[in-house]
Design a protein around this motif. Sequence first.
Motif, short mmCIF file in Angstrom:
data_model
loop_
_atom_site.label_atom_id
_atom_site.label_comp_id
_atom_site.label_asym_id
_atom_site.label_seq_id
_atom_site.Cartn_x
_atom_site.Cartn_y
_atom_site.Cartn_z
N THR A 57 0.68 -1.11 0.06
CA THR A 57 0.01 -0.04 -0.07
C THR A 57 0.84 1.17 0.22
O THR A 57 1.99 1.16 0.23
CB THR A 57 -0.81 -0.18 1.18
OG1 THR A 57 0.05 0.02 2.40
CG2 THR A 57 -1.65 -1.05 1.21
N TRP A 58 0.14 2.38 -0.05
CA TRP A 58 0.94 3.75 -0.23
C TRP A 58 1.62 3.69 1.17
O TRP A 58 2.76 4.36 1.23
CB TRP A 58 -0.17 4.66 -0.14
CG TRP A 58 -0.20 5.43 -1.79
CD1 TRP A 58 -1.56 5.26 -2.53
CD2 TRP A 58 0.69 5.93 -2.51
NE1 TRP A 58 -1.29 5.71 -3.93
CE2 TRP A 58 -0.04 6.00 -3.92
CE3 TRP A 58 1.95 6.31 -2.14
CZ2 TRP A 58 0.70 6.76 -5.02
CZ3 TRP A 58 2.79 6.71 -3.45
CH2 TRP A 58 2.19 7.08 -4.67
N LYS A 77 -0.06 13.00 1.26
CA LYS A 77 0.31 11.85 1.26
C LYS A 77 -0.97 11.13 0.51
O LYS A 77 -2.09 11.28 1.16
CB LYS A 77 0.88 11.15 2.49
CG LYS A 77 1.09 9.64 2.39
CD LYS A 77 1.64 9.09 3.53
CE LYS A 77 2.12 7.69 3.57
NZ LYS A 77 2.33 6.98 4.94
N PRO A 78 -0.93 10.20 -0.52
CA PRO A 78 -2.24 9.45 -0.71
C PRO A 78 -2.61 8.26 0.30
O PRO A 78 -1.74 8.06 1.30
CB PRO A 78 -1.48 8.54 -2.09
CG PRO A 78 -0.56 9.35 -2.55
CD PRO A 78 -0.03 9.73 -1.26
N ASP A 79 -3.74 8.18 0.36
CA ASP A 79 -4.67 7.24 1.21
C ASP A 79 -3.42 6.13 1.64
O ASP A 79 -3.50 5.30 0.44
CB ASP A 79 -5.82 6.62 0.75
CG ASP A 79 -6.89 5.80 1.62
OD1 ASP A 79 -6.10 5.55 2.86
OD2 ASP A 79 -7.82 5.59 1.46
N ALA A 80 -3.08 5.93 2.84
CA ALA A 80 -2.26 4.88 3.11
C ALA A 80 -2.61 3.40 2.93
O ALA A 80 -1.73 2.42 2.81
CB ALA A 80 -1.57 5.02 4.44
N ALA A 81 -4.00 3.22 2.65
CA ALA A 81 -4.57 2.07 2.61
C ALA A 81 -4.86 1.66 1.33
O ALA A 81 -5.20 0.38 0.86
CB ALA A 81 -6.00 1.66 3.40
N THR A 82 -4.55 2.36 0.38
CA THR A 82 -4.78 2.08 -0.99
C THR A 82 -3.59 1.67 -1.76
O THR A 82 -2.31 1.95 -1.20
CB THR A 82 -5.30 3.49 -1.62
OG1 THR A 82 -4.34 4.34 -1.79
CG2 THR A 82 -6.66 3.68 -0.99
#
Length: 451
Positions: A57-58, A77-82
Amino acid sequence: MNASTEALPVVVIGAGPIGLAAAARLVERDVEPLVLEAGPAAGSAVREWAHVRLFSTWGEVVDPAAEKLLAPTGWVKPDAATYPSGGDWAERYLQPLADVLGERVRYGSTVTGVSRTGRDRIVDADRDGRPFVIHYTAADGSEARVFARAVIDASGTWSTPGPAGGSGLPALGEKGAADRIAYRVPDLKDAAVRVRYAGRRTAVIGSGASAFTALAYLADLAKEAEGTHAAWILRRGISGSTFGGGDADQLPARGALGLAAKAAVEDGHADAVTGFRTEAVERDTDGRLVLVGEDGRRLDPVDEVIVLTGFRPDLTFLDELRLGLDERLQAPTDLAPLIDPNQHSCGTVYPHGAHELSHPEKDVYLAGMKSYGRAPTFLAMTGYEQVRSIAAALAGDHEAAERVELTLPETGVCGGAGLFDEPAAAEETGGGCCAAPATLTIGAPVPSGGC
Protein backbone atom coordinates in the motif's frame (compact mmCIF):
# COMPACT_ATOMS: atom_id res chain seq x y z
CA MET A 1 38.78 10.53 6.14
CA ASN A 2 40.41 13.96 5.90
CA ALA A 3 38.54 17.27 6.08
CA SER A 4 38.61 17.89 2.33
CA THR A 5 37.12 14.47 1.64
CA GLU A 6 34.46 14.90 4.31
CA ALA A 7 33.24 18.04 2.57
CA LEU A 8 32.44 16.07 -0.58
CA PRO A 9 28.93 14.77 -1.29
CA VAL A 10 27.76 11.20 -0.99
CA VAL A 11 27.03 10.06 -4.53
CA VAL A 12 23.85 8.02 -4.88
CA ILE A 13 23.49 6.08 -8.12
CA GLY A 14 19.88 5.90 -9.23
CA ALA A 15 16.84 8.16 -8.62
CA GLY A 16 14.44 5.32 -7.96
CA PRO A 17 12.55 4.69 -4.71
CA ILE A 18 15.59 3.61 -2.71
CA GLY A 19 18.06 6.09 -4.21
CA LEU A 20 15.77 9.03 -3.50
CA ALA A 21 15.06 7.72 0.00
CA ALA A 22 18.83 7.53 0.56
CA ALA A 23 19.14 11.17 -0.50
CA ALA A 24 16.31 12.18 1.85
CA ARG A 25 17.93 10.34 4.74
CA LEU A 26 21.27 12.01 4.04
CA VAL A 27 19.66 15.45 3.95
CA GLU A 28 18.00 14.63 7.27
CA ARG A 29 21.50 13.95 8.63
CA ASP A 30 22.97 17.17 7.15
CA VAL A 31 25.06 15.11 4.75
CA GLU A 32 24.99 16.41 1.18
CA PRO A 33 23.84 13.88 -1.45
CA LEU A 34 24.31 13.96 -5.22
CA VAL A 35 22.02 11.60 -7.14
CA LEU A 36 23.09 10.47 -10.60
CA GLU A 37 20.15 9.15 -12.62
CA ALA A 38 20.61 7.65 -16.08
CA GLY A 39 17.03 8.37 -17.15
CA PRO A 40 15.32 11.68 -17.92
CA ALA A 41 13.11 11.68 -14.83
CA ALA A 42 12.80 10.25 -11.34
CA GLY A 43 11.88 6.58 -11.20
CA SER A 44 12.74 5.91 -14.85
CA ALA A 45 12.70 2.15 -14.34
CA VAL A 46 9.45 2.32 -12.36
CA ARG A 47 7.86 4.21 -15.25
CA GLU A 48 8.56 1.24 -17.50
CA TRP A 49 6.06 -0.78 -15.47
CA ALA A 50 3.63 2.09 -14.92
CA HIS A 51 0.74 -0.22 -15.85
CA VAL A 52 1.21 -2.61 -12.95
CA ARG A 53 -0.15 -2.20 -9.45
CA LEU A 54 1.96 -2.78 -6.36
CA PHE A 55 0.97 -5.35 -3.74
CA SER A 56 2.14 -2.98 -1.00
CA THR A 57 0.00 0.00 0.00
CA TRP A 58 0.91 3.67 -0.14
CA GLY A 59 1.57 3.43 3.58
CA GLU A 60 4.35 0.95 2.90
CA VAL A 61 6.07 2.58 -0.08
CA VAL A 62 6.64 6.14 1.18
CA ASP A 63 9.86 6.62 3.14
CA PRO A 64 9.34 8.57 6.42
CA ALA A 65 12.28 10.93 5.84
CA ALA A 66 11.07 11.62 2.30
CA GLU A 67 7.60 12.39 3.63
CA LYS A 68 9.07 14.95 6.05
CA LEU A 69 11.01 16.55 3.21
CA LEU A 70 7.87 16.78 1.08
CA ALA A 71 5.51 18.06 3.78
CA PRO A 72 6.52 21.79 3.63
CA THR A 73 5.72 21.85 -0.11
CA GLY A 74 2.06 21.09 0.53
CA TRP A 75 2.43 17.52 -0.73
CA VAL A 76 -0.38 15.32 0.52
CA LYS A 77 0.31 11.64 1.06
CA PRO A 78 -2.18 9.41 -0.79
CA ASP A 79 -4.54 7.24 1.24
CA ALA A 80 -2.22 4.91 3.12
CA ALA A 81 -4.54 1.93 2.71
CA THR A 82 -4.75 2.10 -1.10
CA TYR A 83 -2.46 0.52 -3.66
CA PRO A 84 -0.55 2.61 -6.22
CA SER A 85 0.40 1.56 -9.72
CA GLY A 86 3.97 2.05 -10.87
CA GLY A 87 2.84 5.17 -12.69
CA ASP A 88 1.18 6.51 -9.54
CA TRP A 89 4.30 5.86 -7.52
CA ALA A 90 6.50 7.73 -9.98
CA GLU A 91 4.24 10.72 -10.62
CA ARG A 92 2.72 11.24 -7.17
CA TYR A 93 5.74 10.51 -4.98
CA LEU A 94 9.09 9.93 -6.69
CA GLN A 95 9.04 12.94 -9.02
CA PRO A 96 7.82 15.37 -6.32
CA LEU A 97 10.58 14.07 -4.04
CA ALA A 98 13.21 14.53 -6.72
CA ASP A 99 11.87 18.04 -7.39
CA VAL A 100 12.34 18.93 -3.71
CA LEU A 101 15.92 17.67 -3.87
CA GLY A 102 16.38 19.96 -6.87
CA GLU A 103 19.93 20.28 -8.18
CA ARG A 104 21.00 17.41 -5.98
CA VAL A 105 19.57 15.15 -8.73
CA ARG A 106 21.26 15.05 -12.13
CA TYR A 107 19.27 13.36 -14.89
CA GLY A 108 20.74 11.77 -18.01
CA SER A 109 23.84 10.82 -16.03
CA THR A 110 24.91 7.24 -16.74
CA VAL A 111 27.64 6.04 -14.40
CA THR A 112 30.43 4.25 -16.28
CA GLY A 113 33.00 3.70 -13.51
CA VAL A 114 33.72 4.15 -9.81
CA SER A 115 37.16 4.06 -8.19
CA ARG A 116 39.36 5.65 -5.54
CA THR A 117 41.21 8.71 -6.77
CA GLY A 118 44.74 7.70 -7.73
CA ARG A 119 44.19 4.11 -6.61
CA ASP A 120 43.15 1.26 -8.84
CA ARG A 121 41.86 -1.99 -7.42
CA ILE A 122 45.36 -3.29 -6.66
CA VAL A 123 46.89 -0.45 -4.66
CA ASP A 124 46.63 -0.60 -0.85
CA ALA A 125 48.51 2.53 0.29
CA ASP A 126 46.29 5.21 1.86
CA ARG A 127 43.28 3.69 0.10
CA ASP A 128 40.59 4.42 2.70
CA GLY A 129 41.69 8.06 2.97
CA ARG A 130 41.17 8.75 -0.71
CA PRO A 131 37.90 10.15 -2.05
CA PHE A 132 35.97 8.29 -4.70
CA VAL A 133 35.90 9.37 -8.32
CA ILE A 134 32.78 8.60 -10.35
CA HIS A 135 32.89 8.77 -14.13
CA TYR A 136 29.61 9.24 -15.98
CA THR A 137 28.20 10.14 -19.37
CA ALA A 138 26.20 13.35 -19.13
CA ALA A 139 22.88 14.08 -20.83
CA ASP A 140 24.63 15.81 -23.74
CA GLY A 141 26.84 12.77 -24.35
CA SER A 142 29.96 14.31 -22.87
CA GLU A 143 32.18 12.51 -20.37
CA ALA A 144 32.18 13.89 -16.84
CA ARG A 145 33.39 13.02 -13.37
CA VAL A 146 32.55 13.90 -9.79
CA PHE A 147 34.28 13.20 -6.48
CA ALA A 148 32.57 11.75 -3.43
CA ARG A 149 33.18 10.85 0.19
CA ALA A 150 31.04 7.72 -0.15
CA VAL A 151 28.98 5.87 -2.77
CA ILE A 152 25.52 4.30 -2.45
CA ASP A 153 24.64 2.26 -5.53
CA ALA A 154 20.84 2.03 -5.70
CA SER A 155 20.69 1.52 -9.46
CA GLY A 156 18.61 -1.65 -9.19
CA THR A 157 18.61 -4.62 -11.54
CA TRP A 158 15.85 -3.70 -14.01
CA SER A 159 18.25 -3.26 -16.92
CA THR A 160 19.64 -6.80 -16.72
CA PRO A 161 16.88 -9.44 -16.91
CA GLY A 162 17.69 -13.13 -16.81
CA PRO A 163 17.66 -15.17 -20.04
CA ALA A 164 15.41 -18.02 -21.12
CA GLY A 165 18.27 -20.51 -21.07
CA GLY A 166 18.12 -23.01 -18.24
CA SER A 167 21.89 -22.85 -17.68
CA GLY A 168 21.83 -19.14 -16.88
CA LEU A 169 23.11 -18.30 -20.37
CA PRO A 170 20.91 -17.29 -23.31
CA ALA A 171 19.44 -20.34 -25.01
CA LEU A 172 20.77 -21.16 -28.46
CA GLY A 173 18.76 -19.06 -30.88
CA GLU A 174 17.37 -16.81 -28.15
CA LYS A 175 19.09 -13.68 -29.42
CA GLY A 176 18.06 -14.42 -32.98
CA ALA A 177 14.42 -14.66 -31.91
CA ALA A 178 14.48 -11.32 -30.08
CA ASP A 179 11.61 -10.00 -32.20
CA ARG A 180 9.29 -12.58 -30.59
CA ILE A 181 10.66 -12.52 -27.03
CA ALA A 182 9.80 -10.05 -24.25
CA TYR A 183 11.54 -9.83 -20.86
CA ARG A 184 8.94 -7.71 -19.09
CA VAL A 185 5.28 -8.15 -18.18
CA PRO A 186 3.41 -6.75 -21.20
CA ASP A 187 1.00 -3.85 -20.88
CA LEU A 188 -2.10 -5.39 -22.42
CA LYS A 189 -4.03 -2.16 -21.94
CA ASP A 190 -1.91 -0.78 -24.79
CA ALA A 191 -3.66 -1.62 -28.06
CA ALA A 192 -0.38 -2.07 -29.95
CA VAL A 193 0.87 -4.53 -27.34
CA ARG A 194 -2.48 -6.25 -26.98
CA VAL A 195 -2.65 -7.22 -30.65
CA ARG A 196 0.69 -8.98 -30.30
CA TYR A 197 -0.80 -11.55 -27.90
CA ALA A 198 -4.51 -11.64 -28.76
CA GLY A 199 -5.58 -14.90 -30.36
CA ARG A 200 -2.07 -16.31 -30.09
CA ARG A 201 -0.20 -18.90 -28.10
CA THR A 202 2.41 -17.49 -25.71
CA ALA A 203 5.04 -19.27 -23.64
CA VAL A 204 5.59 -17.73 -20.19
CA ILE A 205 8.90 -18.79 -18.62
CA GLY A 206 9.23 -18.19 -14.87
CA SER A 207 7.55 -19.03 -11.58
CA GLY A 208 7.38 -15.84 -9.53
CA ALA A 209 5.26 -12.72 -9.20
CA SER A 210 5.96 -11.51 -12.71
CA ALA A 211 5.05 -14.85 -14.25
CA PHE A 212 1.84 -14.93 -12.18
CA THR A 213 1.01 -11.48 -13.52
CA ALA A 214 1.58 -12.45 -17.14
CA LEU A 215 -0.59 -15.53 -16.72
CA ALA A 216 -3.39 -13.48 -15.17
CA TYR A 217 -3.14 -10.87 -17.94
CA LEU A 218 -3.28 -13.50 -20.67
CA ALA A 219 -6.18 -15.27 -18.94
CA ASP A 220 -8.14 -12.01 -18.99
CA LEU A 221 -7.29 -11.53 -22.65
CA ALA A 222 -8.40 -15.11 -23.44
CA LYS A 223 -11.90 -14.27 -22.21
CA GLU A 224 -12.14 -11.59 -24.89
CA ALA A 225 -9.95 -12.87 -27.73
CA GLU A 226 -10.61 -16.44 -28.83
CA GLY A 227 -7.49 -18.52 -29.36
CA THR A 228 -5.42 -16.73 -26.71
CA HIS A 229 -3.57 -19.34 -24.67
CA ALA A 230 -0.46 -19.60 -22.51
CA ALA A 231 2.08 -22.35 -22.02
CA TRP A 232 3.56 -21.85 -18.55
CA ILE A 233 7.15 -23.12 -18.49
CA LEU A 234 8.53 -24.05 -15.05
CA ARG A 235 12.05 -25.29 -14.47
CA ARG A 236 10.82 -27.20 -11.44
CA GLY A 237 7.63 -29.01 -10.52
CA ILE A 238 4.40 -27.73 -9.04
CA SER A 239 4.07 -28.10 -5.27
CA GLY A 240 1.93 -26.67 -2.50
CA SER A 241 4.09 -23.54 -2.38
CA THR A 242 4.20 -22.86 -6.12
CA PHE A 243 1.42 -20.28 -5.98
CA GLY A 244 2.67 -18.51 -2.85
CA GLY A 245 0.91 -17.88 0.45
CA GLY A 246 -2.63 -17.36 -0.83
CA ASP A 247 -5.07 -16.40 1.91
CA ALA A 248 -2.34 -16.87 4.55
CA ASP A 249 -0.16 -14.08 3.15
CA GLN A 250 -0.08 -10.99 5.38
CA LEU A 251 0.24 -8.93 2.23
CA PRO A 252 -3.22 -9.90 0.93
CA ALA A 253 -2.71 -8.56 -2.58
CA ARG A 254 0.45 -10.63 -2.95
CA GLY A 255 -1.43 -13.76 -1.94
CA ALA A 256 -4.22 -12.93 -4.39
CA LEU A 257 -1.68 -12.77 -7.20
CA GLY A 258 -0.70 -16.41 -6.81
CA LEU A 259 -4.34 -17.42 -6.62
CA ALA A 260 -5.01 -15.60 -9.90
CA ALA A 261 -2.24 -17.57 -11.61
CA LYS A 262 -3.64 -20.79 -10.17
CA ALA A 263 -7.07 -19.90 -11.54
CA ALA A 264 -5.58 -19.28 -14.99
CA VAL A 265 -4.31 -22.87 -15.04
CA GLU A 266 -7.43 -24.42 -13.52
CA ASP A 267 -9.70 -22.55 -15.93
CA GLY A 268 -7.78 -23.87 -18.91
CA HIS A 269 -6.26 -20.58 -20.05
CA ALA A 270 -2.73 -21.88 -19.40
CA ASP A 271 -1.06 -25.28 -19.53
CA ALA A 272 1.82 -25.94 -17.13
CA VAL A 273 4.98 -27.58 -18.47
CA THR A 274 7.12 -28.67 -15.53
CA GLY A 275 10.75 -29.64 -15.18
CA PHE A 276 11.62 -27.92 -18.45
CA ARG A 277 14.93 -26.11 -18.86
CA THR A 278 15.21 -24.34 -22.18
CA GLU A 279 18.32 -25.16 -24.20
CA ALA A 280 17.37 -23.75 -27.60
CA VAL A 281 14.80 -21.57 -29.34
CA GLU A 282 14.12 -22.65 -32.91
CA ARG A 283 11.75 -21.49 -35.64
CA ASP A 284 9.43 -23.84 -37.48
CA THR A 285 8.53 -23.55 -41.17
CA ASP A 286 5.77 -21.06 -40.32
CA GLY A 287 8.14 -18.81 -38.38
CA ARG A 288 6.70 -19.77 -34.98
CA LEU A 289 9.03 -20.50 -32.05
CA VAL A 290 9.76 -23.98 -30.72
CA LEU A 291 11.35 -24.32 -27.28
CA VAL A 292 13.75 -27.24 -26.96
CA GLY A 293 14.60 -28.55 -23.49
CA GLU A 294 17.86 -29.88 -22.12
CA ASP A 295 16.18 -33.29 -21.93
CA GLY A 296 15.39 -33.22 -25.66
CA ARG A 297 11.70 -32.33 -25.34
CA ARG A 298 10.32 -30.09 -28.07
CA LEU A 299 7.25 -28.10 -27.09
CA ASP A 300 4.40 -27.20 -29.40
CA PRO A 301 5.09 -24.02 -31.41
CA VAL A 302 4.24 -20.65 -29.87
CA ASP A 303 3.83 -17.21 -31.39
CA GLU A 304 5.45 -15.27 -28.57
CA VAL A 305 7.66 -15.91 -25.52
CA ILE A 306 7.67 -13.90 -22.30
CA VAL A 307 10.83 -14.59 -20.26
CA LEU A 308 10.44 -13.72 -16.56
CA THR A 309 13.38 -15.47 -14.95
CA GLY A 310 14.55 -12.77 -12.58
CA PHE A 311 17.11 -9.99 -12.74
CA ARG A 312 20.83 -9.65 -12.14
CA PRO A 313 23.02 -6.83 -10.83
CA ASP A 314 25.21 -4.93 -13.29
CA LEU A 315 28.56 -4.81 -11.51
CA THR A 316 30.72 -3.80 -14.48
CA PHE A 317 31.11 -0.14 -13.52
CA LEU A 318 32.17 -1.14 -9.98
CA ASP A 319 35.06 -3.28 -11.16
CA GLU A 320 37.79 -1.07 -9.65
CA LEU A 321 36.26 -1.37 -6.17
CA ARG A 322 36.91 -4.15 -3.69
CA LEU A 323 33.47 -5.64 -3.18
CA GLY A 324 32.73 -8.59 -0.94
CA LEU A 325 30.03 -10.54 -2.78
CA ASP A 326 28.57 -14.00 -2.29
CA GLU A 327 29.64 -16.27 -5.13
CA ARG A 328 26.09 -17.52 -5.73
CA LEU A 329 23.78 -14.58 -5.23
CA GLN A 330 26.18 -11.71 -5.99
CA ALA A 331 24.90 -10.02 -2.84
CA PRO A 332 27.07 -8.64 0.00
CA THR A 333 28.71 -11.53 1.84
CA ASP A 334 27.07 -10.89 5.21
CA LEU A 335 23.64 -10.33 3.66
CA ALA A 336 23.54 -13.36 1.38
CA PRO A 337 22.74 -16.01 4.03
CA LEU A 338 19.83 -13.87 5.23
CA ILE A 339 18.19 -13.65 1.79
CA ASP A 340 18.95 -17.10 0.39
CA PRO A 341 15.77 -17.86 -1.60
CA ASN A 342 16.01 -21.52 -0.60
CA GLN A 343 15.26 -20.41 2.95
CA HIS A 344 13.52 -17.06 2.86
CA SER A 345 10.71 -15.04 1.30
CA CYS A 346 10.01 -11.29 1.52
CA GLY A 347 8.70 -11.36 5.07
CA THR A 348 11.19 -13.80 6.54
CA VAL A 349 14.31 -11.70 5.86
CA TYR A 350 14.83 -9.68 8.99
CA PRO A 351 15.61 -5.96 8.55
CA HIS A 352 19.27 -5.16 8.08
CA GLY A 353 21.48 -2.18 7.43
CA ALA A 354 24.97 -0.77 7.09
CA HIS A 355 26.74 -3.66 8.82
CA GLU A 356 25.37 -6.38 6.53
CA LEU A 357 25.76 -4.15 3.47
CA SER A 358 29.40 -3.17 4.02
CA HIS A 359 32.28 -4.24 1.78
CA PRO A 360 36.06 -4.46 2.06
CA GLU A 361 36.00 -1.10 0.24
CA LYS A 362 35.05 1.30 3.03
CA ASP A 363 32.06 3.63 2.49
CA VAL A 364 30.67 1.77 -0.52
CA TYR A 365 27.18 0.31 -0.25
CA LEU A 366 24.88 -1.53 -2.62
CA ALA A 367 21.32 -0.72 -1.54
CA GLY A 368 17.84 -1.62 -2.67
CA MET A 369 17.19 -4.42 -5.13
CA LYS A 370 20.82 -4.41 -6.27
CA SER A 371 21.93 -5.38 -2.77
CA TYR A 372 19.97 -8.62 -3.16
CA GLY A 373 21.97 -9.67 -6.20
CA ARG A 374 20.02 -12.47 -7.84
CA ALA A 375 17.72 -13.08 -4.88
CA PRO A 376 14.11 -12.16 -5.71
CA THR A 377 12.61 -11.45 -2.30
CA PHE A 378 13.08 -7.68 -1.96
CA LEU A 379 10.51 -5.27 -0.50
CA ALA A 380 10.59 -1.46 -0.72
CA MET A 381 10.26 -1.28 3.07
CA THR A 382 13.49 -3.26 3.36
CA GLY A 383 15.30 -0.79 1.13
CA TYR A 384 14.09 2.17 3.16
CA GLU A 385 15.46 0.57 6.30
CA GLN A 386 18.76 -0.13 4.54
CA VAL A 387 19.34 3.51 3.58
CA ARG A 388 18.19 4.81 6.98
CA SER A 389 20.97 2.72 8.53
CA ILE A 390 23.54 3.65 5.87
CA ALA A 391 22.87 7.37 6.26
CA ALA A 392 23.26 7.06 10.02
CA ALA A 393 26.58 5.24 9.60
CA LEU A 394 27.91 7.86 7.18
CA ALA A 395 26.89 10.58 9.64
CA GLY A 396 28.81 8.84 12.42
CA ASP A 397 25.72 7.77 14.40
CA HIS A 398 26.66 4.11 14.76
CA GLU A 399 24.08 3.41 17.45
CA ALA A 400 21.29 4.41 15.06
CA ALA A 401 22.94 2.50 12.23
CA GLU A 402 22.81 -0.71 14.24
CA ARG A 403 19.25 -0.17 15.49
CA VAL A 404 16.37 -1.93 13.71
CA GLU A 405 13.39 0.32 13.03
CA LEU A 406 11.25 -1.90 10.81
CA THR A 407 8.89 -4.84 11.26
CA LEU A 408 8.07 -6.71 8.07
CA PRO A 409 4.84 -8.60 7.37
CA GLU A 410 5.09 -12.35 7.23
CA THR A 411 4.60 -13.91 3.85
CA GLY A 412 2.49 -16.98 4.57
CA VAL A 413 4.92 -19.13 2.59
CA CYS A 414 7.74 -19.10 5.10
CA GLY A 415 9.34 -22.21 6.42
CA GLY A 416 12.80 -22.84 5.03
CA ALA A 417 13.34 -25.79 2.73
CA GLY A 418 10.36 -26.38 0.52
CA LEU A 419 9.82 -22.77 -0.46
CA PHE A 420 12.10 -23.50 -3.39
CA ASP A 421 13.35 -26.96 -4.15
CA GLU A 422 16.38 -26.15 -6.28
CA PRO A 423 19.46 -23.98 -5.80
CA ALA A 424 18.71 -22.20 -9.08
CA ALA A 425 15.34 -21.01 -7.83
CA ALA A 426 16.53 -17.42 -7.56
CA GLU A 427 16.73 -17.29 -11.35
CA GLU A 428 13.29 -18.75 -11.77
CA THR A 429 11.12 -16.49 -9.72
CA GLY A 430 10.70 -13.74 -12.25
CA GLY A 431 12.25 -10.90 -10.32
CA GLY A 432 12.01 -9.20 -6.98
CA CYS A 433 9.04 -7.60 -5.33
CA CYS A 434 10.26 -4.19 -6.29
CA ALA A 435 12.26 -4.69 -9.43
CA ALA A 436 9.69 -6.79 -11.21
CA PRO A 437 6.32 -5.83 -9.85
CA ALA A 438 3.10 -7.48 -10.85
CA THR A 439 -0.65 -7.00 -10.74
CA LEU A 440 -3.76 -9.14 -10.66
CA THR A 441 -5.95 -7.97 -13.53
CA ILE A 442 -5.81 -5.20 -16.06
CA GLY A 443 -7.22 -2.03 -14.55
CA ALA A 444 -8.68 -3.92 -11.62
CA PRO A 445 -9.33 -2.11 -8.33
CA VAL A 446 -7.90 -5.05 -6.38
CA PRO A 447 -4.09 -4.76 -6.56
CA SER A 448 -1.47 -7.44 -6.29
CA GLY A 449 1.80 -6.32 -7.70
CA GLY A 450 5.38 -5.90 -6.55
CA CYS A 451 6.90 -4.15 -3.55
